[in-house]
Design a protein around this motif. Structure first.
Motif, PDB file in Angstrom:
ATOM      1  N   GLY A  64       0.862  -1.180   0.000  1.00 23.12           N
ATOM      2  CA  GLY A  64       0.000   0.000   0.000  1.00 23.12           C
ATOM      3  C   GLY A  64       0.894   1.224   0.000  1.00 23.12           C
ATOM      4  N   SER A  65       0.695   2.132   0.942  1.00 20.89           N
ATOM      5  CA  SER A  65       1.549   3.314   1.042  1.00 20.89           C
ATOM      6  C   SER A  65       2.642   3.141   2.091  1.00 20.89           C
ATOM      7  CB  SER A  65       0.692   4.535   1.392  1.00 20.89           C
ATOM      8  OG  SER A  65       0.082   4.342   2.657  1.00 20.89           O
ATOM      9  N   LYS A  66       2.711   1.961   2.698  1.00 19.67           N
ATOM     10  CA  LYS A  66       3.680   1.718   3.768  1.00 19.67           C
ATOM     11  C   LYS A  66       4.987   1.139   3.212  1.00 19.67           C
ATOM     12  CE  LYS A  66       4.315  -0.610   8.143  1.00 19.67           C
ATOM     13  NZ  LYS A  66       3.794  -1.505   9.139  1.00 19.67           N
ATOM     14  N   LEU A  67       6.106   1.773   3.562  1.00 20.03           N
ATOM     15  CA  LEU A  67       7.424   1.288   3.166  1.00 20.03           C
ATOM     16  C   LEU A  67       7.738   0.001   3.923  1.00 20.03           C
ATOM     17  CD1 LEU A  67      10.071   1.886   1.582  1.00 20.03           C
ATOM     18  CD2 LEU A  67      10.854   3.131   3.618  1.00 20.03           C
ATOM     19  N   THR A  68       8.146  -1.046   3.197  1.00 27.65           N
ATOM     20  CA  THR A  68       8.420  -2.339   3.834  1.00 27.65           C
ATOM     21  C   THR A  68       9.836  -2.856   3.579  1.00 27.65           C
ATOM     22  OG1 THR A  68       7.523  -3.538   1.930  1.00 27.65           O
ATOM     23  CG2 THR A  68       5.994  -3.060   3.755  1.00 27.65           C
ATOM     24  N   GLY A  69      10.594  -2.227   2.663  1.00 29.91           N
ATOM     25  CA  GLY A  69      11.940  -2.712   2.393  1.00 29.91           C
ATOM     26  C   GLY A  69      12.645  -1.856   1.371  1.00 29.91           C
ATOM     27  N   GLY A  70      13.896  -2.204   1.124  1.00 31.04           N
ATOM     28  CA  GLY A  70      14.678  -1.482   0.130  1.00 31.04           C
ATOM     29  C   GLY A  70      16.036  -2.117  -0.050  1.00 31.04           C
ATOM     30  N   ASN A 121       5.814   7.782  12.289  1.00 31.22           N
ATOM     31  CA  ASN A 121       4.700   8.663  11.918  1.00 31.22           C
ATOM     32  C   ASN A 121       4.266   8.278  10.511  1.00 31.22           C
ATOM     33  OD1 ASN A 121       6.112  10.196   9.933  1.00 31.22           O
ATOM     34  ND2 ASN A 121       6.897  11.591  11.480  1.00 31.22           N
ATOM     35  N   LYS A 122       3.355   9.004   9.941  1.00 29.42           N
ATOM     36  CA  LYS A 122       2.758   8.612   8.662  1.00 29.42           C
ATOM     37  C   LYS A 122       3.784   8.416   7.547  1.00 29.42           C
ATOM     38  CE  LYS A 122      -0.656  10.166   5.321  1.00 29.42           C
ATOM     39  NZ  LYS A 122      -0.245  11.076   4.269  1.00 29.42           N
ATOM     40  N   ASP A 123       4.822   9.244   7.525  1.00 26.89           N
ATOM     41  CA  ASP A 123       5.753   9.241   6.408  1.00 26.89           C
ATOM     42  C   ASP A 123       7.193   8.864   6.757  1.00 26.89           C
ATOM     43  OD1 ASP A 123       3.756  10.219   4.584  1.00 26.89           O
ATOM     44  OD2 ASP A 123       3.998  12.189   5.503  1.00 26.89           O
ATOM     45  N   SER A 124       7.489   8.578   8.021  1.00 25.28           N
ATOM     46  CA  SER A 124       8.881   8.356   8.428  1.00 25.28           C
ATOM     47  C   SER A 124       9.075   7.012   9.110  1.00 25.28           C
ATOM     48  CB  SER A 124       9.340   9.478   9.354  1.00 25.28           C
ATOM     49  OG  SER A 124       9.292  10.717   8.679  1.00 25.28           O
TER      50      SER A 124
END
Length: 192
Positions: A64-70, A121-124
């Motif tokens: 979705g909009s959640k960062l999960t890896g890189g 938080n929402k973006d960090s």
């Protein structure tokens, strides 16, 4: 009998269509390396130097909009000093590429792989990852912020953990004003 076959045919067709259109549980965003920047800053007793280095490849994983890896690969052969010109720039670029520092002939790339992410938080996110420099992998922790199609991060790296000891007062006595601090900063701006 015809109604049952027709119903079965509809069920198969609509069931297949629904399955084919079901979104994948995750999205890998490829980093646009030409639009992304990695800036470095190193410090010494008498001042500092700054420059850039290029990403070779990279991606960020989302659910979705959640960062999960890189995962990212840096082209160490592109190390570039931006605060000097001419002969002094050439000398510092060459020294940074040498075995005293990053040994880019033997180790032309560095790599960062995200292992654990915690949203605060929402973006960090606080990210823990494995950073590999000169074939040595050590864990690092840093903050990544994501806004629309951009991500930013700042990392503080202790070079001595990667066997880069040149000019380090942690390993050499009497360096005085020739000492180079062990930590350097990376400021990363990613476009995807």
């Amino acid at each position: 009998m015809k109604k049952k076959l027709l119903s079965l045919a509809f069920a198969v067709v609509f069931g297949f269509t629904a399955t084919a259109n079901t979104p994948i549980d995750g999205d890998k965003k490829t980093i646009k390396t030409s639009e992304s920047t990695v800036t470095w800053k190193g410090y010494k007793v008498t001042g500092e130097h700054a420059g850039t280095i290029s990403l070779k490849s990279g991606s960020l994983d989302f659910k979705g909009s959640k960062l999960t890896g890189g995962e990212f690969v840096v082209d160490m052969t592109t190390i570039n000093t931006t605060d000097l010109e001419g002969e002094y720039k050439g000398k510092l670029d060459g020294h940074l590429a040498s075995d005293d520092f990053f040994g880019v002939k033997a180790h032309p790339t560095a790599k960062l792989v995200f292992k654990d992410l915690k949203s605060f938080n929402k973006d960090s996110y606080t990210v823990t990852g494995d950073l590999t420099i000169k074939g040595i992998t050590k864990e690092v922790t840093f903050v990544v912020s994501v806004f629309e199609n951009k991500a930013t991060a700042t990392l503080k790296v202790d070079r001595t953990k990667y066997n880069i000891k040149y000019g380090s007062s942690s390993f050499f006595d009497d360096l005085k004003d020739k000492a180079i601090y062990d930590e350097f900063d990376l400021v990363v701006e990613l476009a995807f």
